[in-house]
Every structure is written in C-alpha cells, then in structure tokens.
Design an enzyme around this catalytic site. Structure first.
Site, PDB file in Angstrom:
ATOM      1  N   TYR A  54      -2.348  -1.277  10.380  1.00 34.43           N
ATOM      2  CA  TYR A  54      -2.289  -1.388   8.912  1.00 34.43           C
ATOM      3  C   TYR A  54      -0.934  -0.880   8.394  1.00 34.43           C
ATOM      4  O   TYR A  54      -0.280  -1.542   7.578  1.00 34.43           O
ATOM      5  CB  TYR A  54      -3.442  -0.580   8.324  1.00 34.43           C
ATOM      6  CG  TYR A  54      -3.658  -0.747   6.842  1.00 34.43           C
ATOM      7  CD1 TYR A  54      -4.435  -1.792   6.341  1.00 34.43           C
ATOM      8  CD2 TYR A  54      -3.113   0.146   5.925  1.00 34.43           C
ATOM      9  CE1 TYR A  54      -4.654  -1.934   4.975  1.00 34.43           C
ATOM     10  CE2 TYR A  54      -3.323   0.008   4.565  1.00 34.43           C
ATOM     11  CZ  TYR A  54      -4.096  -1.031   4.091  1.00 34.43           C
ATOM     12  OH  TYR A  54      -4.309  -1.169   2.740  1.00 34.43           O
ATOM     13  N   SER A  74       0.874  -1.189   0.000  1.00 35.34           N
ATOM     14  CA  SER A  74       0.000   0.000   0.000  1.00 35.34           C
ATOM     15  C   SER A  74       0.902   1.227   0.000  1.00 35.34           C
ATOM     16  O   SER A  74       2.089   1.135   0.357  1.00 35.34           O
ATOM     17  CB  SER A  74      -0.844  -0.012   1.279  1.00 35.34           C
ATOM     18  OG  SER A  74      -1.495   1.231   1.470  1.00 35.34           O
TER      19      SER A  74
HETATM   20  P1  NAD Z   1     -11.649  -5.959  -0.051  1.00 37.20           P
HETATM   21  O1  NAD Z   1     -12.245  -5.842   1.302  1.00 37.20           O
HETATM   22  O2  NAD Z   1     -12.445  -5.623  -1.246  1.00 37.20           O
HETATM   23  O3  NAD Z   1     -11.064  -7.442  -0.259  1.00 37.20           O
HETATM   24  C1  NAD Z   1     -10.354  -8.109   0.756  1.00 37.20           C
HETATM   25  C2  NAD Z   1     -10.280  -9.585   0.424  1.00 37.20           C
HETATM   26  O4  NAD Z   1      -9.563 -10.239   1.480  1.00 37.20           O
HETATM   27  C3  NAD Z   1     -11.666 -10.245   0.361  1.00 37.20           C
HETATM   28  O5  NAD Z   1     -11.673 -11.209  -0.662  1.00 37.20           O
HETATM   29  C4  NAD Z   1     -11.782 -10.927   1.723  1.00 37.20           C
HETATM   30  O6  NAD Z   1     -12.660 -12.037   1.743  1.00 37.20           O
HETATM   31  C5  NAD Z   1     -10.325 -11.349   1.913  1.00 37.20           C
HETATM   32  N1  NAD Z   1     -10.014 -11.685   3.296  1.00 37.20           N
HETATM   33  C6  NAD Z   1     -10.161 -10.917   4.402  1.00 37.20           C
HETATM   34  N2  NAD Z   1      -9.787 -11.626   5.488  1.00 37.20           N
HETATM   35  C7  NAD Z   1      -9.399 -12.855   5.054  1.00 37.20           C
HETATM   36  C8  NAD Z   1      -8.913 -14.014   5.689  1.00 37.20           C
HETATM   37  N3  NAD Z   1      -8.741 -14.096   7.016  1.00 37.20           N
HETATM   38  N4  NAD Z   1      -8.630 -15.095   4.933  1.00 37.20           N
HETATM   39  C9  NAD Z   1      -8.823 -15.061   3.581  1.00 37.20           C
HETATM   40  N5  NAD Z   1      -9.267 -13.970   2.918  1.00 37.20           N
HETATM   41  C10 NAD Z   1      -9.553 -12.893   3.661  1.00 37.20           C
HETATM   42  O7  NAD Z   1     -10.309  -5.078   0.026  1.00 37.20           O
HETATM   43  P2  NAD Z   1      -9.343  -4.484  -1.110  1.00 37.20           P
HETATM   44  O8  NAD Z   1      -9.419  -3.022  -1.025  1.00 37.20           O
HETATM   45  O9  NAD Z   1      -9.521  -5.166  -2.404  1.00 37.20           O
HETATM   46  O10 NAD Z   1      -7.941  -4.877  -0.476  1.00 37.20           O
HETATM   47  C11 NAD Z   1      -7.108  -5.894  -0.987  1.00 37.20           C
HETATM   48  C12 NAD Z   1      -5.668  -5.615  -0.583  1.00 37.20           C
HETATM   49  O11 NAD Z   1      -5.242  -4.394  -1.155  1.00 37.20           O
HETATM   50  C13 NAD Z   1      -5.474  -5.476   0.923  1.00 37.20           C
HETATM   51  O12 NAD Z   1      -4.258  -6.069   1.304  1.00 37.20           O
HETATM   52  C14 NAD Z   1      -5.398  -3.976   1.121  1.00 37.20           C
HETATM   53  O13 NAD Z   1      -4.673  -3.615   2.244  1.00 37.20           O
HETATM   54  C15 NAD Z   1      -4.686  -3.564  -0.157  1.00 37.20           C
HETATM   55  N6  NAD Z   1      -4.852  -2.166  -0.520  1.00 37.20           N
HETATM   56  C16 NAD Z   1      -6.105  -1.639  -0.736  1.00 37.20           C
HETATM   57  C17 NAD Z   1      -6.214  -0.304  -1.073  1.00 37.20           C
HETATM   58  C18 NAD Z   1      -7.538   0.333  -1.362  1.00 37.20           C
HETATM   59  O14 NAD Z   1      -7.581   1.570  -1.454  1.00 37.20           O
HETATM   60  N7  NAD Z   1      -8.613  -0.416  -1.513  1.00 37.20           N
HETATM   61  C19 NAD Z   1      -5.069   0.484  -1.189  1.00 37.20           C
HETATM   62  C20 NAD Z   1      -3.832  -0.072  -0.941  1.00 37.20           C
HETATM   63  C21 NAD Z   1      -3.739  -1.404  -0.620  1.00 37.20           C
END
Ligand code: NAD
Length: 264
Positions: A159, A146
């Site tokens: 985080y 991130s």
């Molecule tokens: P999201 O909530 O849409 O998806 C998260 C996914 O992780 C889901 O499929 C959920 O079921 C899964 N998950 C959660 N806990 C779990 C567990 N214990 N076991 C298995 N699966 C599990 O979130 P997102 O925004 O798509 O985030 C995905 C990644 O990207 C994360 O690591 C997040 O930190 C990172 N990220 C997101 C952003 C953003 O702005 N959305 C920015 C930077 C980084």
C-alpha cells in the site's frame, strides 16, 4: 463554488460504489457534473445510487463495472463515457484495496493486486484520457493517494509503495500537461471511516481481544492529532475545488487532508 463552473463536465470516479469514491462522485454531481460510477458491489444497490444521483442533483450518471486491474476494461469504460457524454474532462483515480502483513509474510498475489489496483490502474486510466484532455486544452487528474503516499507504517509495504508511486505519477502527469490547461494533483487523506478501514478495525479487535469501538478510537488517535476521522464529504469538497478554475495553477502537488498526521 458556483454550480456553473463544473456544470456539464464529465467525471469518471473509479471505485465510487463505496466510501471516498462515492462521496467524491456525489460532490461532483452536486456542482452539476455528469458522473461515471465504477466499482464492485451489489447491482441493485449500485443502480439505486445511480438513480438517486440523477434525481437529487439533476445530472446524468452511468455505471461501468470495469475491473481496474484490466487495462482493456478501463479503455472500454472511457469509450462508453465518451460515447455517452462526448468527452472525459475529469478523472478521479480512487479505487483501492488494502492488505496488512509484515513483508516476510506478505503473499505475492496480494502485493500484485494492491499495486495493480492502487497504482497501475491510475496509469492506465490517465493514459486513456490524457490525449483528449490535452487536445481540448482542459482536464483534471485527481489521484486519491494517502498519508501513506508521504510516510510509512509497518505492515503496509504494498500500500505504501503504491501510494508513494501515485504521488510520483501525479508529478509526471503534471509536468507533461502543464502547457495544456490540464492539472494533476494527489489528495492524501488520513483515516476515513470507510469499509476499507472498518475491516482493519475489526481485524485489530480480533487480534488484540478488544472491542471494535476501542480499536476505532486507538487507531485514529495513534496517527491523527485531531483524534477524529476525515469525512468523505471533506474529501469530495477538496476534489471539487481542485477541479475548479480557481485551482488552475495548482498542479503536481500532494495535498494532505489528514488531521495533522503528516505534520508530526
Ligand atoms: P472502500 O473499500 O470503501 O472503497 C473502495 C472502492 O474501490 C470500492 O468501490 C470498490 O468496489 C473499488 N474497487 C476495489 N477493487 C476494484 C477493482 N479491481 N476495480 C474497480 N473497483 C475496485 O475504500 P475507501 O476507504 O473509500 O478507499 C478509497 C481510496 O481512498 C483508496 O485508494 C484508498 O487507498 C484511499 N484512502 C483511504 C483512506 C481511508 O482511511 N479510508 C485513507 C487514505 C486513502
């Protein structure tokens, strides 16, 4: 990239039932890779997505429900992937959660959960597949970090710690595999409009007595000079590039895709 390069490779994308992981899984399927989906959600919806991947992209996709906080379930997912496809060539450590609170109010259980899902799970999956990748002299480890792997924000102690940690883990993975045809890189996205971020927008609207639409614009404008969200398709394309042969000399890096957030 031509379809041929990654055609027939097998990729595990953790947390691919939603958001960025889902976008990354689709991007790999589009270039011919077999997919291991993982994450929580509605069983019927997950099965629909799995079948759509197979139909739309002509690849094989399986779903494994491993809870990424449980090392033995992670090992079992790798075993299923290996028995189905023969080997795991690419992993995308993406599963993640968020919790926002100042340190003095931050529940210990939330700290443990964020570290377990956003950091330790990446270690456990990497640990399970790296030996095979080194033996076969080819592998790709892609960690979804991130902008918060590079800079901090208030209220996100767990985080930010997990994401800085995964950037460190990426570097160690790269050094330990550099002579084995394996690369490890971290992708550092800025804001992407996924359920994880929508919840933060809704919470802020509630707290500030504003509308979600207003908070959405404020949230992205505060950090991202482009004032636009990054898309899951853009992250998918970057992950596919990192997995391809053209990226074989890129290892140990953190690549920002954040609309200028961390340039400030
Ligand atoms: P999201 O909530 O849409 O998806 C998260 C996914 O992780 C889901 O499929 C959920 O079921 C899964 N998950 C959660 N806990 C779990 C567990 N214990 N076991 C298995 N699966 C599990 O979130 P997102 O925004 O798509 O985030 C995905 C990644 O990207 C994360 O690591 C997040 O930190 C990172 N990220 C997101 C952003 C953003 O702005 N959305 C920015 C930077 C980084």
């Amino acid at each position: 990239m031509s379809k041929g390069t990654l055609s027939g490779k097998t990729v595990i994308v953790t947390g691919s039932t939603s958001g960025i992981g889902q976008g990354v899984a689709h991007a790999f399927a589009r270039v011919g890779a077999n997919i291991v989906l993982n994450g929580f959600g509605d069983a019927a919806q997950i099965e629909k997505d799995r079948l759509a991947i197979e139909k739309d992209f002509g690849v094989k996709a399986i779903y494994n429900a491993a809870d990424m906080t449980k090392p033995e379930q992670i090992d079992a997912m790798v075993a299923e992937a290996e028995s189905t496809f023969g080997a795991v060539d690419i992993i995308v450590n993406n599963a993640g959660i968020q919790h926002v609170d100042n340190i003095e109010d931050f529940p210990s259980a939330k700290w443990d959960a964020v570290i377990a899902i956003n950091l330790s799970s990446a270690f456990h999956l990497t640990h399970a597949v790296l030996g095979g990748m080194k033996q076969r002299k080819w592998g790709r480890v892609i960690n979804i970090a991130s902008a918060h792997g590079l800079v901090a924000s208030k209220g996100k102690s767990a985080y930010v710690s997990a994401k800085h940690g995964i950037v460190g883990l990426t570097k160690v993975t790269a050094l330990e595999t550099a002579e084995f045809g394996v690369t490890a890189n971290a992708i550092c996205p800025g804001w992407v409009l996924t359920p994880l971020v929508q919840k933060q927008i809704d919470d802020r609207a509630k707290q500030n007595g504003t509308s979600p639409a207003e908070e959405k614009l404020k949230l992205v404008s505060e950090k991202q000079p482009t004032k636009e969200f990054v898309t899951v398709e853009e992250i998918g394309a970057l992950a596919v590039f990192l997995a391809g042969d053209d990226a074989r000399s890129i290892t140990g890096t953190s690549i920002s895709i954040d609309g200028g957030w961390t340039a400030q």
